[in-house]
Motif scaffolding. Structure first.
Motif, PDB file in Angstrom:
ATOM      1  N   ALA A 156      32.662  74.609  23.856  1.00 50.22           N
ATOM      2  CA  ALA A 156      33.645  75.597  23.417  1.00 50.22           C
ATOM      3  C   ALA A 156      33.803  75.534  21.897  1.00 50.22           C
ATOM      4  O   ALA A 156      33.543  74.507  21.265  1.00 50.22           O
ATOM      5  CB  ALA A 156      34.977  75.346  24.114  1.00 50.22           C
ATOM      6  N   ASP A 157      34.202  76.657  21.313  1.00 49.45           N
ATOM      7  CA  ASP A 157      34.404  76.758  19.866  1.00 49.45           C
ATOM      8  C   ASP A 157      33.106  76.625  19.080  1.00 49.45           C
ATOM      9  O   ASP A 157      33.102  76.140  17.940  1.00 49.45           O
ATOM     10  CB  ASP A 157      35.410  75.704  19.380  1.00 49.45           C
ATOM     11  CG  ASP A 157      36.769  75.842  20.061  1.00 49.45           C
ATOM     12  OD1 ASP A 157      37.211  76.982  20.266  1.00 49.45           O
ATOM     13  OD2 ASP A 157      37.357  74.802  20.403  1.00 49.45           O
ATOM     14  N   GLU A 178      32.966  83.099  27.999  1.00 50.02           N
ATOM     15  CA  GLU A 178      33.463  81.754  28.261  1.00 50.02           C
ATOM     16  C   GLU A 178      33.227  81.392  29.717  1.00 50.02           C
ATOM     17  O   GLU A 178      33.182  82.268  30.583  1.00 50.02           O
ATOM     18  CB  GLU A 178      34.956  81.672  27.936  1.00 50.02           C
ATOM     19  CG  GLU A 178      35.283  81.936  26.477  1.00 50.02           C
ATOM     20  CD  GLU A 178      36.771  81.920  26.211  1.00 50.02           C
ATOM     21  OE1 GLU A 178      37.554  81.952  27.204  1.00 50.02           O
ATOM     22  OE2 GLU A 178      37.162  81.895  25.036  1.00 50.02           O
ATOM     23  N   THR A 180      33.389  77.703  32.670  1.00 48.51           N
ATOM     24  CA  THR A 180      33.838  76.334  32.930  1.00 48.51           C
ATOM     25  C   THR A 180      32.673  75.518  33.442  1.00 48.51           C
ATOM     26  O   THR A 180      31.886  75.974  34.264  1.00 48.51           O
ATOM     27  CB  THR A 180      34.975  76.316  33.966  1.00 48.51           C
ATOM     28  OG1 THR A 180      36.077  77.076  33.463  1.00 48.51           O
ATOM     29  CG2 THR A 180      35.452  74.897  34.236  1.00 48.51           C
ATOM     30  N   ASP A 198      35.497  73.450  28.945  1.00 51.34           N
ATOM     31  CA  ASP A 198      35.247  74.833  28.586  1.00 51.34           C
ATOM     32  C   ASP A 198      33.949  74.935  27.799  1.00 51.34           C
ATOM     33  O   ASP A 198      33.687  74.114  26.901  1.00 51.34           O
ATOM     34  CB  ASP A 198      36.403  75.385  27.751  1.00 51.34           C
ATOM     35  CG  ASP A 198      37.708  75.451  28.524  1.00 51.34           C
ATOM     36  OD1 ASP A 198      37.652  75.706  29.745  1.00 51.34           O
ATOM     37  OD2 ASP A 198      38.772  75.247  27.918  1.00 51.34           O
ATOM     38  N   GLU A 200      30.786  77.945  26.279  1.00 48.97           N
ATOM     39  CA  GLU A 200      30.517  79.322  25.918  1.00 48.97           C
ATOM     40  C   GLU A 200      29.026  79.600  26.088  1.00 48.97           C
ATOM     41  O   GLU A 200      28.192  78.720  25.817  1.00 48.97           O
ATOM     42  CB  GLU A 200      30.941  79.597  24.482  1.00 48.97           C
ATOM     43  CG  GLU A 200      32.444  79.491  24.257  1.00 48.97           C
ATOM     44  CD  GLU A 200      32.839  79.662  22.810  1.00 48.97           C
ATOM     45  OE1 GLU A 200      33.662  80.544  22.526  1.00 48.97           O
ATOM     46  OE2 GLU A 200      32.336  78.891  21.960  1.00 48.97           O
TER      47      GLU A 200
END
Length: 206
Positions: A156-157, A178, A180, A198, A200
């Motif tokens: 994530a990010d 996004e 999981t 999380d 991406e």
């Protein structure tokens, strides 16, 4: 052609790592995530009739997911021979009619020179371990050399990093979503039986 739900069910038989290596960040890609990624790629015309390469294929989850959607051929590349042996067993379980080749090689120096339209699908190491930071960058470098489109899973990010990398290679991020990632207890330093993180997924046109 299986629906996304049917694809998820078919991938349920794909076994994970018997003895995962922490230095390679070996985790089985969840069937739900693999099915979603490949279903999305197929809707974009990036699977059927094309060459599909899974860099760092592990036990074959993404490669076999693609194989069930009518590609011309699939190539799974991994440096570790043990997961590749499991991938071959998983291929028999899934019983895809598409041709799959398993190649033992460093995915960051993959000995591949595709001459046809090629899609890369991959779940590269996130670089979460000390000394292995930005491990996914080397996988993206290979992807830039061999693919005209790719789908990759990142921590994530990661959007700023992915966008900057794409810009540096005259590529374009066209889609991002996004998801999981379920991590089972795999290593001694894991303190939980199961953990969700999380992630991406990015589609890049090279």
């Amino acid at each position: 052609m299986p629906t996304k739900s049917e694809l998820t069910q078919q991938l349920g038989v794909v076994a994970g790592f018997d003895d995962p290596r922490v230095d390679l960040e070996q985790y089985r890609t969840p069937p739900e995530l693999a099915a979603h990624l490949v279903h999305t790629a197929d809707l974009q015309g990036d699977i059927a009739g094309r060459v599909v390469v899974d860099l760092g294929c592990g036990t074959g989850m993404l490669a076999l997911s693609a194989a069930l959607r009518g590609p011309k051929t699939v190539v799974g590349v991994d440096i570790d021979p043990d997961p590749l042996a499991t991938a071959r067993e998983n291929e028999r379980k899934v019983a895809s009619t598409s041709r799959v080749s398993w190649v033992r090689a460093d995915a960051t120096q993959a000995p591949l020179c595709p001459t046809e339209s090629t899609t890369v699908v991959m779940n590269p190491p996130f670089g979460a371990q000390s000394g292995n930071e930005h491990a996914d960058r080397a996988f993206l470098e290979t992807t830039a050399d061999i693919a005209d489109v790719s789908y990759s899973i990142h921590n994530a990010d990661s959007a700023d990093f992915i966008e900057a990398f794409a810009d540096d290679h005259d590529a374009t991020v066209t889609h991002a979503f996004e998801a999981t990632f379920e991590l089972p207890h795999s290593f001694e330093f894991h303190t939980e039986e199961r953990r969700s993180i999380d992630v991406e997924v990015f589609r890049i046109e090279w």
